[in-house]
Design an enzyme around this catalytic site. Structure first.
Site, PDB file in Angstrom:
ATOM      1  N   ILE A  76       0.840  -1.204   0.000  1.00 40.68           N
ATOM      2  CA  ILE A  76       0.000   0.000   0.000  1.00 40.68           C
ATOM      3  C   ILE A  76       0.873   1.251   0.000  1.00 40.68           C
ATOM      4  CG2 ILE A  76      -1.894   1.187   1.155  1.00 40.68           C
ATOM      5  CD1 ILE A  76      -2.636  -1.475   2.471  1.00 40.68           C
ATOM      6  N   THR A 184      -5.987  -1.019  10.473  1.00 35.56           N
ATOM      7  CA  THR A 184      -6.780  -2.051   9.805  1.00 35.56           C
ATOM      8  C   THR A 184      -8.128  -2.257  10.483  1.00 35.56           C
ATOM      9  OG1 THR A 184      -6.837  -4.445   9.409  1.00 35.56           O
ATOM     10  CG2 THR A 184      -5.476  -3.712  11.229  1.00 35.56           C
ATOM     11  N   ASP A 185      -9.084  -2.755   9.719  1.00 33.25           N
ATOM     12  CA  ASP A 185     -10.388  -3.097  10.306  1.00 33.25           C
ATOM     13  C   ASP A 185     -10.287  -4.288  11.256  1.00 33.25           C
ATOM     14  OD1 ASP A 185      -9.955  -5.082   8.388  1.00 33.25           O
ATOM     15  OD2 ASP A 185     -11.855  -4.781   7.332  1.00 33.25           O
ATOM     16  N   GLU A 186      -9.180  -5.033  11.164  1.00 30.60           N
ATOM     17  CA  GLU A 186      -9.058  -6.237  11.999  1.00 30.60           C
ATOM     18  C   GLU A 186      -8.981  -5.930  13.489  1.00 30.60           C
ATOM     19  OE1 GLU A 186      -6.326  -9.220  10.888  1.00 30.60           O
ATOM     20  OE2 GLU A 186      -6.591  -8.875   8.755  1.00 30.60           O
ATOM     21  N   TYR A 211      -1.099 -10.377  14.894  1.00 34.85           N
ATOM     22  CA  TYR A 211      -1.029  -9.204  13.993  1.00 34.85           C
ATOM     23  C   TYR A 211      -2.056  -8.155  14.403  1.00 34.85           C
ATOM     24  CZ  TYR A 211      -2.354  -6.291  10.044  1.00 34.85           C
ATOM     25  OH  TYR A 211      -2.706  -5.206   9.258  1.00 34.85           O
ATOM     26  N   SER A 213      -3.803  -7.752  17.058  1.00 36.03           N
ATOM     27  CA  SER A 213      -3.669  -7.176  18.410  1.00 36.03           C
ATOM     28  C   SER A 213      -2.514  -6.177  18.464  1.00 36.03           C
ATOM     29  CB  SER A 213      -3.502  -8.273  19.458  1.00 36.03           C
ATOM     30  OG  SER A 213      -2.377  -9.057  19.187  1.00 36.03           O
ATOM     31  N   LYS A 215      -1.626  -4.294  15.944  1.00 31.14           N
ATOM     32  CA  LYS A 215      -2.136  -3.084  15.292  1.00 31.14           C
ATOM     33  C   LYS A 215      -3.090  -2.342  16.239  1.00 31.14           C
ATOM     34  CE  LYS A 215      -1.611  -1.736  11.649  1.00 31.14           C
ATOM     35  NZ  LYS A 215      -0.580  -0.841  11.046  1.00 31.14           N
ATOM     36  N   GLY A 336      -7.961 -19.617  14.440  1.00 26.04           N
ATOM     37  CA  GLY A 336      -8.588 -18.368  14.887  1.00 26.04           C
ATOM     38  C   GLY A 336      -9.105 -17.507  13.754  1.00 26.04           C
TER      39      GLY A 336
HETATM   40  P1  NAD Z   1       3.397  -4.864   3.436  1.00 27.35           P
HETATM   41  O1  NAD Z   1       3.751  -6.005   4.295  1.00 27.35           O
HETATM   42  O2  NAD Z   1       3.196  -5.086   1.977  1.00 27.35           O
HETATM   43  O3  NAD Z   1       4.486  -3.711   3.583  1.00 27.35           O
HETATM   44  C1  NAD Z   1       5.035  -3.355   4.821  1.00 27.35           C
HETATM   45  C2  NAD Z   1       6.268  -2.513   4.553  1.00 27.35           C
HETATM   46  O4  NAD Z   1       6.815  -2.110   5.835  1.00 27.35           O
HETATM   47  C3  NAD Z   1       7.379  -3.280   3.835  1.00 27.35           C
HETATM   48  O5  NAD Z   1       7.931  -2.489   2.809  1.00 27.35           O
HETATM   49  C4  NAD Z   1       8.414  -3.544   4.928  1.00 27.35           C
HETATM   50  O6  NAD Z   1       9.734  -3.638   4.441  1.00 27.35           O
HETATM   51  C5  NAD Z   1       8.202  -2.336   5.821  1.00 27.35           C
HETATM   52  N1  NAD Z   1       8.640  -2.589   7.209  1.00 27.35           N
HETATM   53  C6  NAD Z   1       8.344  -3.652   7.983  1.00 27.35           C
HETATM   54  N2  NAD Z   1       8.940  -3.535   9.180  1.00 27.35           N
HETATM   55  C7  NAD Z   1       9.604  -2.352   9.168  1.00 27.35           C
HETATM   56  C8  NAD Z   1      10.400  -1.664  10.115  1.00 27.35           C
HETATM   57  N3  NAD Z   1      10.625  -2.168  11.346  1.00 27.35           N
HETATM   58  N4  NAD Z   1      10.922  -0.471   9.779  1.00 27.35           N
HETATM   59  C9  NAD Z   1      10.706   0.053   8.544  1.00 27.35           C
HETATM   60  N5  NAD Z   1       9.973  -0.559   7.605  1.00 27.35           N
HETATM   61  C10 NAD Z   1       9.427  -1.753   7.914  1.00 27.35           C
HETATM   62  O7  NAD Z   1       2.094  -4.225   4.092  1.00 27.35           O
HETATM   63  P2  NAD Z   1       0.821  -3.550   3.418  1.00 27.35           P
HETATM   64  O8  NAD Z   1      -0.152  -4.590   3.057  1.00 27.35           O
HETATM   65  O9  NAD Z   1       1.277  -2.578   2.407  1.00 27.35           O
HETATM   66  O10 NAD Z   1       0.235  -2.756   4.678  1.00 27.35           O
HETATM   67  C11 NAD Z   1       0.686  -1.447   4.974  1.00 27.35           C
HETATM   68  C12 NAD Z   1      -0.076  -0.931   6.179  1.00 27.35           C
HETATM   69  O11 NAD Z   1      -1.469  -0.946   5.922  1.00 27.35           O
HETATM   70  C13 NAD Z   1       0.126  -1.774   7.442  1.00 27.35           C
HETATM   71  O12 NAD Z   1       0.211  -0.905   8.538  1.00 27.35           O
HETATM   72  C14 NAD Z   1      -1.125  -2.620   7.517  1.00 27.35           C
HETATM   73  O13 NAD Z   1      -1.414  -2.958   8.852  1.00 27.35           O
HETATM   74  C15 NAD Z   1      -2.152  -1.675   6.939  1.00 27.35           C
HETATM   75  N6  NAD Z   1      -3.329  -2.257   6.290  1.00 27.35           N
HETATM   76  C16 NAD Z   1      -3.168  -3.207   5.318  1.00 27.35           C
HETATM   77  C17 NAD Z   1      -4.295  -3.692   4.650  1.00 27.35           C
HETATM   78  C18 NAD Z   1      -4.182  -4.705   3.529  1.00 27.35           C
HETATM   79  O14 NAD Z   1      -5.201  -5.178   3.021  1.00 27.35           O
HETATM   80  N7  NAD Z   1      -2.987  -5.068   3.079  1.00 27.35           N
HETATM   81  C19 NAD Z   1      -5.572  -3.234   5.001  1.00 27.35           C
HETATM   82  C20 NAD Z   1      -5.685  -2.277   6.025  1.00 27.35           C
HETATM   83  C21 NAD Z   1      -4.563  -1.794   6.649  1.00 27.35           C
HETATM   84  O1  DAU Z   2      -8.679  -6.481   6.712  1.00 26.05           O
HETATM   85  C1  DAU Z   2      -7.460  -5.846   6.530  1.00 26.05           C
HETATM   86  C2  DAU Z   2      -6.345  -6.857   6.558  1.00 26.05           C
HETATM   87  O2  DAU Z   2      -6.428  -7.572   5.337  1.00 26.05           O
HETATM   88  C3  DAU Z   2      -4.973  -6.225   6.725  1.00 26.05           C
HETATM   89  O3  DAU Z   2      -4.895  -5.642   7.989  1.00 26.05           O
HETATM   90  C4  DAU Z   2      -3.865  -7.265   6.572  1.00 26.05           C
HETATM   91  O4  DAU Z   2      -2.598  -6.625   6.598  1.00 26.05           O
HETATM   92  C5  DAU Z   2      -4.038  -7.970   5.258  1.00 26.05           C
HETATM   93  O5  DAU Z   2      -3.077  -9.003   5.127  1.00 26.05           O
HETATM   94  C6  DAU Z   2      -5.433  -8.551   5.158  1.00 26.05           C
HETATM   95  O6  DAU Z   2      -5.610  -9.601   6.147  1.00 26.05           O
HETATM   96  P1  DAU Z   2      -6.327 -10.992   5.780  1.00 26.05           P
HETATM   97  O7  DAU Z   2      -5.857 -11.999   6.737  1.00 26.05           O
HETATM   98  O8  DAU Z   2      -7.792 -10.789   5.588  1.00 26.05           O
HETATM   99  O9  DAU Z   2      -5.686 -11.198   4.294  1.00 26.05           O
HETATM  100  P2  DAU Z   2      -5.086 -12.476   3.551  1.00 26.05           P
HETATM  101  O10 DAU Z   2      -4.746 -12.014   2.167  1.00 26.05           O
HETATM  102  O11 DAU Z   2      -4.022 -13.140   4.322  1.00 26.05           O
HETATM  103  O12 DAU Z   2      -6.320 -13.468   3.473  1.00 26.05           O
HETATM  104  C7  DAU Z   2      -7.586 -13.064   2.962  1.00 26.05           C
HETATM  105  C8  DAU Z   2      -8.574 -14.202   3.203  1.00 26.05           C
HETATM  106  O13 DAU Z   2      -8.203 -15.307   2.364  1.00 26.05           O
HETATM  107  C9  DAU Z   2      -8.538 -14.736   4.624  1.00 26.05           C
HETATM  108  O14 DAU Z   2      -9.857 -15.103   4.983  1.00 26.05           O
HETATM  109  C10 DAU Z   2      -7.646 -15.972   4.531  1.00 26.05           C
HETATM  110  C11 DAU Z   2      -7.926 -16.483   3.143  1.00 26.05           C
HETATM  111  N1  DAU Z   2      -6.845 -17.175   2.453  1.00 26.05           N
HETATM  112  C12 DAU Z   2      -5.592 -16.617   2.451  1.00 26.05           C
HETATM  113  C13 DAU Z   2      -4.559 -17.210   1.754  1.00 26.05           C
HETATM  114  C14 DAU Z   2      -3.160 -16.614   1.745  1.00 26.05           C
HETATM  115  C15 DAU Z   2      -7.104 -18.369   1.739  1.00 26.05           C
HETATM  116  O15 DAU Z   2      -8.231 -18.864   1.724  1.00 26.05           O
HETATM  117  N2  DAU Z   2      -6.077 -18.944   1.052  1.00 26.05           N
HETATM  118  C16 DAU Z   2      -4.820 -18.435   1.026  1.00 26.05           C
HETATM  119  O16 DAU Z   2      -3.936 -19.016   0.353  1.00 26.05           O
END
Ligand code: NAD
Ligand code: DAU
Length: 395
Positions: A76, A184-186, A211, A213, A215, A336
């Site tokens: 992101i 995150t919504d989690e 994760y 908790s 956040k 979980g």
């Molecule tokens: P990501 O795992 O793709 O990227 C995380 C980035 O943070 C990486 O580039 C990593 O190198 C960097 N990083 C990790 N530890 C670090 C540290 N100690 N110091 C500096 N950099 C560090 O994550 P993402 O999916 O892009 O999520 C970004 C943010 O958005 C997170 O805070 C996550 O909780 C939040 N978020 C993600 C989602 C989602 O669907 N992916 C949804 C809602 C919120």
């Molecule tokens: O809701 C926001 C969150 O969404 C963010 O805070 C997290 O950083 C982000 O990783 C994401 O969390 P989820 O656990 O929902 O995402 P994930 O992509 O890991 O999994 C999405 C759903 O798919 C979840 O119900 C688990 C399921 N899944 C995941 C994988 C990797 C599968 O069924 N098969 C898979 O191979």
């Protein structure tokens, strides 16, 4: 400045960045990489371009605006860096990223000299302090972000998500810098499938995993630093993002890259779990709206009414990739496993006038598939290790 695809490449010091108190910044160098533009263009959705947002007025009226983006080499965050340079063409953008397994220089490669990448840890106060001192706003994306990893080893989640956020908060407090915390919504736990409720800003925190908790804890730190120390911060809690540059450990890119490799998608358990999908660009547009117009101390929920079961998503990916929609495997469930997430973004819409633009999930998913097909060099080096880790736990 140039970047390399190799995340272990040496970091150099570059001097002379104008307009900030921090005049020395470390940077990466290397070759060009994938662009953000192709991802939505093929399906007719507006590509990222300078017309997307009118160029804004500068932050606090003081040119140039210095934006420090933590985690800007992640999924992101990298999209946010690209979008920032469209929305604020004059901004000086610095990325602070540790380049963990989830960070990728290649996600910023096409931006060249427009971005300064500092390879460092948000939990290291000596690294953080001068960068924050030179910033007008800190946008905090850096985190350990994957639930499955937090079940294997929670410790990096505690250090980065809690100690890292604490370290940043102390720096913005010291230097009186505007802070936006990405969450995150989690943090709200999960909902039943038949529950008409959605998460709202007043929903009590009830996280399930290491994760979520960690956040939740980071959000509470931000709230406390606002109230106790007057830190100028906002928080956003977003639902599941999808789009380009997402690590292939995550659900959607894992299934797409499996199918490119001729491997059947893997659905945890029955696949009935529901996620509320939003395109990453809509998330990031909302973040800028909050930074520019949000009220200090407030929490805004970001979501685009995109609820879908995992089974529906897998079936759609299979269909879009020309395969039988039933051609997937059920594998071991996540311990979980949260059942359902759903966001009520009324506050964001009514207060700040935000609305999502990439709401056609089918088109967005097709464009995302095209991006992974077109950028195999970006993800291929990660694939074997990711799949080996999943295989070890029967997934
Ligand atoms: P990501 O795992 O793709 O990227 C995380 C980035 O943070 C990486 O580039 C990593 O190198 C960097 N990083 C990790 N530890 C670090 C540290 N100690 N110091 C500096 N950099 C560090 O994550 P993402 O999916 O892009 O999520 C970004 C943010 O958005 C997170 O805070 C996550 O909780 C939040 N978020 C993600 C989602 C989602 O669907 N992916 C949804 C809602 C919120
Ligand atoms: O809701 C926001 C969150 O969404 C963010 O805070 C997290 O950083 C982000 O990783 C994401 O969390 P989820 O656990 O929902 O995402 P994930 O992509 O890991 O999994 C999405 C759903 O798919 C979840 O119900 C688990 C399921 N899944 C995941 C994988 C990797 C599968 O069924 N098969 C898979 O191979």
């Amino acid at each position: 400045m140039m970047f390399m695809m190799n995340p272990t490449a040496p970091v150099t010091i570059r001097k002379g960045l104008s307009g900030t108190a921090s005049s020395r910044r470390r940077s990466g160098r290397g070759t060009a990489g994938p662009s953000i533009v192709p991802d939505l263009a093929p399906c007719g959705i507006m590509a990222l371009a300078s017309g997307d947002h009118p160029p804004s007025t500068r932050h606090n009226g003081a040119p140039p605006m210095n934006v420090l983006i933590t985690g800007g080499a992640g999924f992101i965050g990298a999209n946010f860096v690209h979008q920032t340079l469209v929305r604020h063409p004059d901004a000086k953008v610095t990325v602070l990223d540790k380049l963990t397994y989830a960070g990728n220089r290649g996600s910023l490669a096409d931006l060249g000299e427009r971005v300064d990448l500092v390879v460092g840890d948000i939990a290291d106060a000596d690294t953080v302090d001068p960068l924050v001192a030179g910033a007008d706003v800190v946008v905090h994306f850096a985190a350990e972000s994957h639930n499955d990893n937090s079940l294997r080893d929670p410790s990096p989640f505690i250090r980065t998500n809690l100690v890292g956020t604490f370290t940043l908060l102390e720096a913005v407090r010291r230097h009186k810098v505007r802070f936006h915390h990405i969450s995150t919504d989690e943090v709200y736990g999960d909902l039943e499938l038949d529950d008409p409720a959605k998460f709202e800003p007043t929903t009590p925190y009830n996280p399930s995993s290491p994760y979520s908790s960690s956040k939740a804890g980071s959000d509470l730190l931000v709230r406390a630093w606002v109230r106790s120390f007057g830190v100028e911060a906002t928080i956003s809690n977003c639902s599941n993002n999808y789009g380009s540059y997402q690590h292939i450990e995550k659900f959607i890119p894992r299934q797409i890259t499996n199918l490119i490799d001729g491997v059947r998608p893997r659905l945890y358990g029955a696949g009935a779990n529901v996620r509320d999908w939003i395109h990453v660009r809509d998330h990031n547009d909302a973040v800028w709206d909050i930074i520019e117009r949000g009220r200090i101390g407030e929490t805004y929920l970001i979501g685009a009414d995109g609820e879908k079961s995992n089974r529906e998503v897998v079936e759609l990916i299979l269909e879009l990739m020309g395969r039988d929609p039933n051609d997937y495997d059920h594998v071991a469930d996540r311990p979980g496993h949260d059942m359902r997430y759903a966001i009520d973004s009324t506050k964001l819409v009514q207060e700040l006038g935000w609305s999502p633009r990439y709401t056609d999930f089918r088109s967005g998913l097709r464009a995302t598939i095209d991006w992974y097909r077109g950028n195999e060099a970006w993800w291929r080096p990660l694939k074997a290790e990711v799949e080996a880790a999943y295989a070890a736990q029967g997934q």
